[in-house]
Design a protein around this motif. Structure first.
Motif, PDB file in Angstrom:
ATOM      1  N   ALA A 152      -2.089  15.788 -36.369  1.00 16.54           N
ATOM      2  CA  ALA A 152      -3.120  15.779 -37.399  1.00 16.54           C
ATOM      3  C   ALA A 152      -4.394  16.364 -36.805  1.00 16.54           C
ATOM      4  O   ALA A 152      -4.629  16.259 -35.598  1.00 16.54           O
ATOM      5  N   PRO A 153      -5.218  16.981 -37.629  1.00 18.19           N
ATOM      6  CA  PRO A 153      -6.462  17.561 -37.103  1.00 18.19           C
ATOM      7  C   PRO A 153      -7.430  16.482 -36.660  1.00 18.19           C
ATOM      8  O   PRO A 153      -7.435  15.371 -37.192  1.00 18.19           O
ATOM      9  N   GLN A 154      -8.226  16.802 -35.663  1.00 24.93           N
ATOM     10  CA  GLN A 154      -9.279  15.907 -35.227  1.00 24.93           C
ATOM     11  C   GLN A 154     -10.613  16.530 -35.602  1.00 24.93           C
ATOM     12  O   GLN A 154     -10.708  17.732 -35.840  1.00 24.93           O
ATOM     13  N   THR A 155     -11.638  15.705 -35.669  1.00 27.78           N
ATOM     14  CA  THR A 155     -12.977  16.198 -35.981  1.00 27.78           C
ATOM     15  C   THR A 155     -13.695  16.518 -34.681  1.00 27.78           C
ATOM     16  O   THR A 155     -13.803  15.665 -33.795  1.00 27.78           O
ATOM     17  N   TYR A 167     -14.980   8.046 -33.126  1.00 34.07           N
ATOM     18  CA  TYR A 167     -13.646   8.632 -33.014  1.00 34.07           C
ATOM     19  C   TYR A 167     -13.604  10.161 -33.149  1.00 34.07           C
ATOM     20  O   TYR A 167     -12.564  10.718 -33.460  1.00 34.07           O
ATOM     21  N   CYS A 168     -14.702  10.848 -32.922  1.00 33.39           N
ATOM     22  CA  CYS A 168     -14.671  12.304 -32.986  1.00 33.39           C
ATOM     23  C   CYS A 168     -14.659  12.865 -31.565  1.00 33.39           C
ATOM     24  O   CYS A 168     -14.644  12.131 -30.586  1.00 33.39           O
ATOM     25  N   ARG A 169     -14.646  14.167 -31.459  1.00 36.61           N
ATOM     26  CA  ARG A 169     -14.837  14.854 -30.186  1.00 36.61           C
ATOM     27  C   ARG A 169     -16.172  15.587 -30.262  1.00 36.61           C
ATOM     28  O   ARG A 169     -16.556  16.086 -31.330  1.00 36.61           O
ATOM     29  N   ARG A 208     -17.393  21.174 -37.133  1.00 37.27           N
ATOM     30  CA  ARG A 208     -18.679  21.318 -37.818  1.00 37.27           C
ATOM     31  C   ARG A 208     -19.827  21.279 -36.810  1.00 37.27           C
ATOM     32  O   ARG A 208     -19.678  20.764 -35.696  1.00 37.27           O
ATOM     33  N   ILE A 209     -20.947  21.838 -37.233  1.00 40.26           N
ATOM     34  CA  ILE A 209     -22.147  21.864 -36.408  1.00 40.26           C
ATOM     35  C   ILE A 209     -22.875  20.532 -36.547  1.00 40.26           C
ATOM     36  O   ILE A 209     -23.083  20.038 -37.662  1.00 40.26           O
ATOM     37  N   LEU A 210     -23.251  19.932 -35.440  1.00 38.59           N
ATOM     38  CA  LEU A 210     -24.075  18.728 -35.449  1.00 38.59           C
ATOM     39  C   LEU A 210     -25.534  19.167 -35.446  1.00 38.59           C
ATOM     40  O   LEU A 210     -25.964  19.925 -34.574  1.00 38.59           O
ATOM     41  N   THR A 211     -26.292  18.720 -36.424  1.00 38.06           N
ATOM     42  CA  THR A 211     -27.690  19.132 -36.569  1.00 38.06           C
ATOM     43  C   THR A 211     -28.626  17.983 -36.202  1.00 38.06           C
ATOM     44  O   THR A 211     -28.219  16.807 -36.225  1.00 38.06           O
TER      45      THR A 211
END
Length: 346
Positions: free
Chosen positions: A126-129, A221-223, A174-177
């Motif tokens: 499954a994809p991870q974030t 739980y993200c990377r 995604r970009i963290l802003t």
């Protein structure tokens, strides 16, 4: 002599055009060039400064996107398993067949070795974030020679190439802003939308983005991938990495350095000017400080590595005079949990 060396630690990566040239003997080097792009204009026009910063980055993005795609195309990436049975291609385990199990699911080769029928299960995928953070502060807008990329450009290249690999493998990227709000663009490829998100981040934050993201904005739980020169306070970085560990977030740090930052290859009388409002530093016979300076660089790198590994994170060190490909391979290995290796520049 120890005091100037300690002060030099605050100038790693923050040497402006006033300290770029190597001057033989005791020749006094004075600045005649304008300030680098990290300085606001003399007329104090903040809006003009922000616009020029954003326009400068916008002009570089197409070439960086193209190069990032080419670099990423030279590597392949696999899937991240969930370590449980499910739909996927990777073998997970054999288990005994249950009553009513479809005959098509039985692995007859394995079953022939026993008195029981066995089913071959694959591992769920499954994809991870994955959140991306790029340091766009003024200290990143520097290079020691015209044939080298700016640290910011190399950081963007590695970040976009990594994003390209992750997107190809089906991950959510995604970009963290600084605000925590996701940037959204309806047009372009996913990689182009990420690049536009970086540009929008710069426009929305006064032309400067801090070296580190706010810990409160990082979900569980993200990377997390942080690309920076890490010329920041160790305490602040340690708090961020500790918070990530508590949130079950695995972080990977990518440190971007210019070769001059590692060796201090200057001679004579040099004036160093900070890119982030630090006071000038005027030094005589700067070559006499090289050994002590390089020792401080090694201490800094040791401390950064210790901070990362203490909280079960990882680190890649990349020098801008090296090819980006080894660094990208190192980042890819860390994203696949292949140990705590660190790529140290030559």
């Amino acid at each position: 002599m120890s005091t100037p060396v300690l002060r030099l630690r605050n100038f790693l990566g923050r040497l402006s055009s006033r300290g770029r040239q190597s001057v033989a003997d005791d020749f006094t080097h004075t600045a005649s060039q304008p300030p680098s792009s990290g300085h606001a204009p003399a007329d104090g026009s903040l809006s003009g400064f922000i616009a020029s910063q954003a326009d400068d980055l916008a002009s570089r993005l197409p070439a960086l996107l193209l190069e990032a795609s080419h670099v990423a195309a030279s590597l392949s990436t696999g899937q991240h398993g969930l370590h449980r049975a499910g739909s996927g291609e990777s073998f997970w385990q054999y288990r005994q067949a249950q009553p009513g199990e479809p005959v098509s699911q039985i692995d007859w080769r394995q079953s022939a070795r026993s008195q029981h029928a066995y089913v071959r299960e694959t591992e769920a995928e499954a994809p991870q974030t994955v959140l991306l953070w790029c340091d766009l502060s003024a200290s990143m807008q520097w290079r020691s020679a015209s044939d080298l990329p700016e640290k910011r450009d190399r950081a963007l290249l590695l970040l976009l190439a990594t994003a390209s690999l992750l997107l190809r493998s089906g991950e959510r990227v995604r970009i963290l802003t600084p605000s925590g709000q996701a940037t959204r663009h309806a047009t372009g490829t996913p990689l182009e939308r990420l690049a536009l998100g970086l540009l929008e981040t710069l426009r929305n934050n006064g032309g400067q983005v801090p070296a580190l993201p706010a810990a409160a904005l990082i979900p569980r739980y993200c990377r997390l991938i942080i690309v920076s020169d890490f010329l920041c306070d160790n305490t602040e970085l340690g708090k961020l990495l500790s918070h990530c560990a508590g949130q079950q977030v695995r972080a990977h740090l990518v440190q971007i350095t210019d070769p001059a930052e590692r060796t201090l290859p200057y001679k004579g009388h040099i004036t160093f000017e900070g890119l982030e409002q630090e006071p000038e530093l005027d030094l005589q016979h700067v070559q006499s400080l090289q050994d002590a300076y390089q020792y401080q660089v090694r201490l800094r790198e040791t401390a950064l590595t210790a901070l990362a590994t203490r909280h079960n994170h990882s680190l890649t060190v990349h020098n801008t005079n090296n090819s980006p490909l080894p660094a990208l391979m190192s980042i890819q290995a860390h994203m696949h949990n292949k140990g705590q290796l660190t790529e140290v520049p030559a």
